[in-house]
Design a protein around this motif. Structure first.
Motif, mmCIF file in Angstrom:
data_model
loop_
_atom_site.group_PDB
_atom_site.id
_atom_site.type_symbol
_atom_site.label_atom_id
_atom_site.label_comp_id
_atom_site.label_asym_id
_atom_site.label_seq_id
_atom_site.Cartn_x
_atom_site.Cartn_y
_atom_site.Cartn_z
ATOM 1 N N LEU A 181 146.863 -60.737 -69.132
ATOM 2 C CA LEU A 181 146.453 -62.091 -68.655
ATOM 3 C C LEU A 181 145.725 -63.086 -69.324
ATOM 4 O O LEU A 181 145.672 -64.303 -69.228
ATOM 5 N N LEU A 182 145.049 -62.434 -70.296
ATOM 6 C CA LEU A 182 144.499 -63.493 -71.280
ATOM 7 C C LEU A 182 145.361 -64.351 -72.037
ATOM 8 O O LEU A 182 145.250 -65.368 -72.343
ATOM 9 N N HIS A 183 146.317 -63.636 -72.477
ATOM 10 C CA HIS A 183 147.586 -64.656 -73.412
ATOM 11 C C HIS A 183 147.887 -65.618 -72.296
ATOM 12 O O HIS A 183 147.927 -66.912 -72.853
ATOM 13 N N VAL A 205 136.487 -65.164 -66.405
ATOM 14 C CA VAL A 205 136.590 -64.051 -65.472
ATOM 15 C C VAL A 205 137.210 -62.969 -66.102
ATOM 16 O O VAL A 205 136.806 -61.660 -65.794
ATOM 17 N N LEU A 206 138.245 -63.058 -66.557
ATOM 18 C CA LEU A 206 138.979 -61.956 -67.210
ATOM 19 C C LEU A 206 138.405 -61.220 -68.394
ATOM 20 O O LEU A 206 138.258 -59.912 -68.518
ATOM 21 N N LEU A 207 137.720 -62.032 -69.184
ATOM 22 C CA LEU A 207 136.768 -61.344 -70.275
ATOM 23 C C LEU A 207 135.612 -60.590 -69.576
ATOM 24 O O LEU A 207 135.068 -59.580 -70.183
ATOM 25 N N ASP A 255 140.959 -57.745 -72.941
ATOM 26 C CA ASP A 255 140.897 -57.406 -74.398
ATOM 27 C C ASP A 255 141.472 -58.416 -75.372
ATOM 28 O O ASP A 255 142.715 -58.929 -75.198
ATOM 29 N N ALA A 256 140.469 -59.000 -75.791
ATOM 30 C CA ALA A 256 140.678 -60.457 -76.781
ATOM 31 C C ALA A 256 141.889 -60.050 -77.754
ATOM 32 O O ALA A 256 142.133 -60.945 -78.753
#
Length: 286
Positions: free
Chosen positions: A41-43, A56-58, A63-64
């Motif tokens: 989802l971060l991508h 929010v995802l962080l 995972d960055a």
């Protein structure tokens, strides 16, 4: 086929619907779920520039450092690709993340976010990464730096930023200047020599200097510029030819433009006169 729950969650991320994203995660959806391409989802949030969703995802454990299956790229690589500096700031400034490790994260081919930003000409992003202590001369697995990529892609603004941050201007035996000459990019050549690029480095495979290559292009402006910044008019390539000899050969092939040949003859004549005069003074003194 993807789980319907994650399909809806990805749609919410892509559209920036923070409320739905929070709800799905609170219901147990993983922030690090990957699709068929390895995108988390971060991508997706980084690629689409959804800042609030990214935060929010962080906060929920995204995972960055997760790398996709396409090329081993992180969310920061995709932010670099699209020039999303605000996303980059969120990632790099997020509490608890190893900023120094993230800024130089490597893809499968060894590309850092700086390589990506330079390749796409995202000069503001290049600046941000360097301010965040990204390594300006990081080498890809093929030994390529961000400066080389910027020059290959003719990203003038990014080249300026990289040079101002001290990028190795003579990397790979003077590749940047040599490539700019081969492409006939006078503005890029001027920028490089004004920043101190060495004008007489020989190409390992054939001994050609940038001035030889300018002669091969039959380019008087390039030859004049290189000579102004100290190019060796008498340098020999591996075949024992000087830039003047190359220019004479090119003129024999195409006699419509004699400007480069005339210039190199004039410069060579000037050097010969100076050498003769110095010899005369030496003999007189003796």
């Amino acid at each position: 086929m993807e789980n319907p729950v994650y399909a809806r969650l990805r749609e919410a991320v892509a559209t920036g619907n923070v409320k739905v994203v929070r709800e799905r995660i609170n219901e147990g959806a993983s922030t690090n779920h990957m699709d068929a391409n390895g995108w988390t989802l971060l991508h997706l949030a980084a690629s689409r520039g959804k800042e609030r969703v990214l935060r929010v995802l962080l906060e929920k454990g995204g995972d960055a450092f997760a790398r996709d299956f396409v090329g081993g790229f992180t969310a920061l690589h995709y932010a670099a690709m699209h020039g999303r500096t605000r996303i980059a700031k969120l990632l790099l400034d997020f509490k608890g993340l190893d900023k120094e490790k993230l800024v130089d994260a490597r893809s499968e081919d060894g590309w850092t976010p700086l390589h990506v930003a330079a390749h796409y000409g995202r000069d503001s992003f290049v600046q941000l990464l360097l301010e965040s202590k990204g390594y300006v001369d990081a080498l890809s697995d093929k030994g390529t730096t961000a400066l080389q990529l910027a020059i290959i892609r003719e990203r003038t603004s990014s080249i300026k930023v990289l040079l101002n941050w001290g990028a190795n201007i003579d990397v790979q035996f003077g590749f940047p200047l040599r490539y700019a000459v081969i492409k006939g990019n006078v503005n890029c050549v001027r920028m490089l020599v004004e920043h101190g690029a060495l004008t007489s480095i020989k190409r390992p495979e054939d001994g050609q200097t940038p001035l030889h290559l300018a002669a091969l292009r039959n380019s008087e402006p390039l030859a004049r510029l290189l000579c102004k910044f100290g190019a060796d008019i008498h340098a020999f390539n591996d075949e024992g030819l000087t830039p003047l000899a190359i220019s004479q050969m090119m003129f024999n092939v195409n006699s419509s433009n004699k400007a480069c040949l005339d210039f190199l003859i004039s410069v060579s004549s000037k050097y010969i006169c100076i050498e003769l005069y110095n010899t005369f003074l030496s003999d007189t003194a003796a």
